[in-house]
Design an enzyme around this catalytic site. Structure first.
Site, short mmCIF file in Angstrom:
data_model
loop_
_atom_site.label_atom_id
_atom_site.label_comp_id
_atom_site.label_asym_id
_atom_site.label_seq_id
_atom_site.Cartn_x
_atom_site.Cartn_y
_atom_site.Cartn_z
N ASP A 113 0.90 -1.21 0.01
CA ASP A 113 0.01 0.10 -0.18
C ASP A 113 0.91 1.25 0.02
O ASP A 113 0.55 2.23 -0.57
CB ASP A 113 -0.84 -0.03 1.23
CG ASP A 113 -2.11 0.76 1.00
OD1 ASP A 113 -2.33 1.55 0.04
OD2 ASP A 113 -2.72 1.33 2.10
N HIS B 132 -4.30 2.77 -7.07
CA HIS B 132 -5.57 2.47 -6.01
C HIS B 132 -6.93 2.30 -6.97
O HIS B 132 -7.69 1.66 -6.69
CB HIS B 132 -5.73 3.46 -5.04
CG HIS B 132 -5.02 3.32 -4.03
ND1 HIS B 132 -3.46 3.47 -3.87
CD2 HIS B 132 -5.25 2.82 -2.71
CE1 HIS B 132 -3.19 3.34 -2.54
NE2 HIS B 132 -4.18 2.74 -1.88
N HIS C 2 -6.72 -1.10 -7.86
CA HIS C 2 -7.23 -2.08 -6.69
C HIS C 2 -8.77 -2.10 -6.59
O HIS C 2 -9.31 -3.11 -6.24
CB HIS C 2 -6.65 -1.43 -5.43
CG HIS C 2 -7.45 -1.85 -4.30
ND1 HIS C 2 -8.56 -1.29 -3.80
CD2 HIS C 2 -7.16 -2.92 -3.41
CE1 HIS C 2 -8.96 -1.87 -2.52
NE2 HIS C 2 -8.19 -2.91 -2.27
N HIS D 159 -5.44 -5.69 1.06
CA HIS D 159 -5.44 -4.42 0.43
C HIS D 159 -4.36 -4.06 -0.51
O HIS D 159 -4.14 -3.87 -1.50
CB HIS D 159 -5.99 -3.27 1.26
CG HIS D 159 -5.97 -1.74 0.66
ND1 HIS D 159 -6.88 -1.24 -0.12
CD2 HIS D 159 -4.96 -0.81 0.53
CE1 HIS D 159 -6.55 -0.19 -0.25
NE2 HIS D 159 -5.29 0.19 0.16
#
Length: 380
Positions: free
Chosen positions: A173, A256, A259, A273
């Site tokens: 992340d 992101h 994601h 995540h």
């Protein structure tokens, strides 16, 4: 397009070994009737030390359990708990979902809120936003709040005792933070704080990146040994504080957004995540046409850290045309952060980059004598 720059941050950040014992000390200035949100596993880890600290500060210990995802229903249930119990501060303890739910509920109920992560698995705890999912874990929306948490407290001994995979996810992340912040700075997009990136936010994103490249591997050694070291303290700060400030005030981009698209593919369910974000990071580098050496270095480093950088490792393949198209369409939806890139991006561009990532990462890994990807199989 706004020209105003914004920096957002929590009111206080506390980090250190056995810091959980001091939660009551830092919390008493925020309220006298806290509501703690933690699942049974997390509560078993923190109850003794946390409760002793609360007793020392004459604070009541009231805990409510939490499920797997931050859903609209879970948030609404916490709002009702706050109101019925007349609580004046809510504390999310544990993973990102419990923390995001506490933030969202605190905002709706009009009370103060605090984040107490028990693993350095994401940069969400410091931010003024929550990510909302369906019961199945599919991304629904970001919810934005007018302020950040009043307190973020992280106990590095708890981090050292958590599974190494959690720290690996946090590294994935946080590595995306600099990749996305520099792209946002080059473009005309806005950061999550609501304005153009600040120089401070962008610099903190870069600092997080530098710390991780120097300390990630020895920090993982520390976690596998269950001990706190300077390298682990550095990585916890990079994953939690620096990456949190960096993404919120520096900007998100493709990593992101991809994601978020991947959450719609059932094959990826069960991944952390940060594991899914890392696929987004590699894909963003391909979309940008980043220098070959930079991409290869990133693949080598993330393989050594234990992060996925192939479709195979997130349960997909280049032949999964339907799924990849769905991921790409979700990633390029109107309002998604991929549009912070300094050039237009279509769903077709994302599909092409995702397909390329598989062969590219396999080639680089083979050239460096690194293991072949292992197929991820989601547990349904």
């Amino acid at each position: 397009m706004t020209t105003v720059s914004v920096l957002a941050s929590p009111s206080r950040y506390v980090q250190g070994k056995n810091a959980i014992a001091e939660l009551g000390t830092h919390l008493k200035g925020l309220g006298r009737k806290p509501l703690l949100v933690a699942d049974d596993i997390v509560w078993g880890l923190v109850e003794t030390s946390l409760s002793a600290g609360f007793r020392a500060e004459d604070l009541p210990v009231t805990r409510v359990g939490f499920g797997r995802f931050t859903t609209p229903a879970a948030v609404d249930a916490l709002v009702e708990k706050i109101r019925s119990g007349e609580h004046d501060v809510i504390v999310g303890v544990g993973g990102g979902s419990a923390i995001d739910a506490a933030k969202a509920a605190g905002h709706l109920a009009g009370v103060r809120w605090a984040s107490v992560p028990t693993a350095a698995s994401s940069d969400a705890p410091t931010s003024a936003l929550s990510v909302i999912y369906t019961e199945e874990g599919e991304f629904i929306e970001y919810r934005f709040f007018p302020r950040n948490p009043d307190l973020v407290l992280i106990d590095t001994q708890l981090v050292a005792g958590a599974p190494a995979r959690f720290l690996v996810g946090g590294i994935g992340d946080a590595l995306a933070t600099w990749i996305e912040a520099r792209a946002t700075e080059r473009g005309q997009g806005t950061a999550m704080a609501g304005g153009r990136p600040t120089r401070a936010g962008t610099a903190l994103a870069r600092l997080s990146w530098d710390i991780l490249w120097e300390n990630a591997l020895p920090a993982l050694d520390a976690v596998r040994a269950g001990v706190v070291t300077p390298a682990l303290e550095a990585v916890v700060e990079a994953n939690t504080l620096l990456s949190g400030l960096g993404f919120e005030s520096g900007g998100l981009a493709a990593a992101h957004a991809i994601h978020n698209g991947l959450t719609a593919a059932p094959q990826t369910h069960g991944l952390t995540h940060g594991e899914k974000v890392n696929i987004g990071s590699v894909t963003q580098l391909v979309l940008e046409g980043a220098p070959t050496q930079e991409i290869e270095d990133f693949i080598v480093f993330t393989t050594r850290v234990g992060l996925p950088n192939t479709l195979t490792e997130v349960g997909l393949s280049p032949q999964d045309t339907k799924e990849l198209q769905a991921v790409a369409e979700a990633a390029t939806a109107a309002g998604e952060t991929i549009h912070n890139l300094p050039f237009p991006v279509t769903a077709e561009d994302v599909v092409a980059a995702l397909v390329v990532v598989e062969g590219l990462a396999r080639r680089v890994r083979a050239e460096h004598g690194l293991p072949e990807p292992v197929k991820y199989v989601a547990q349904h």
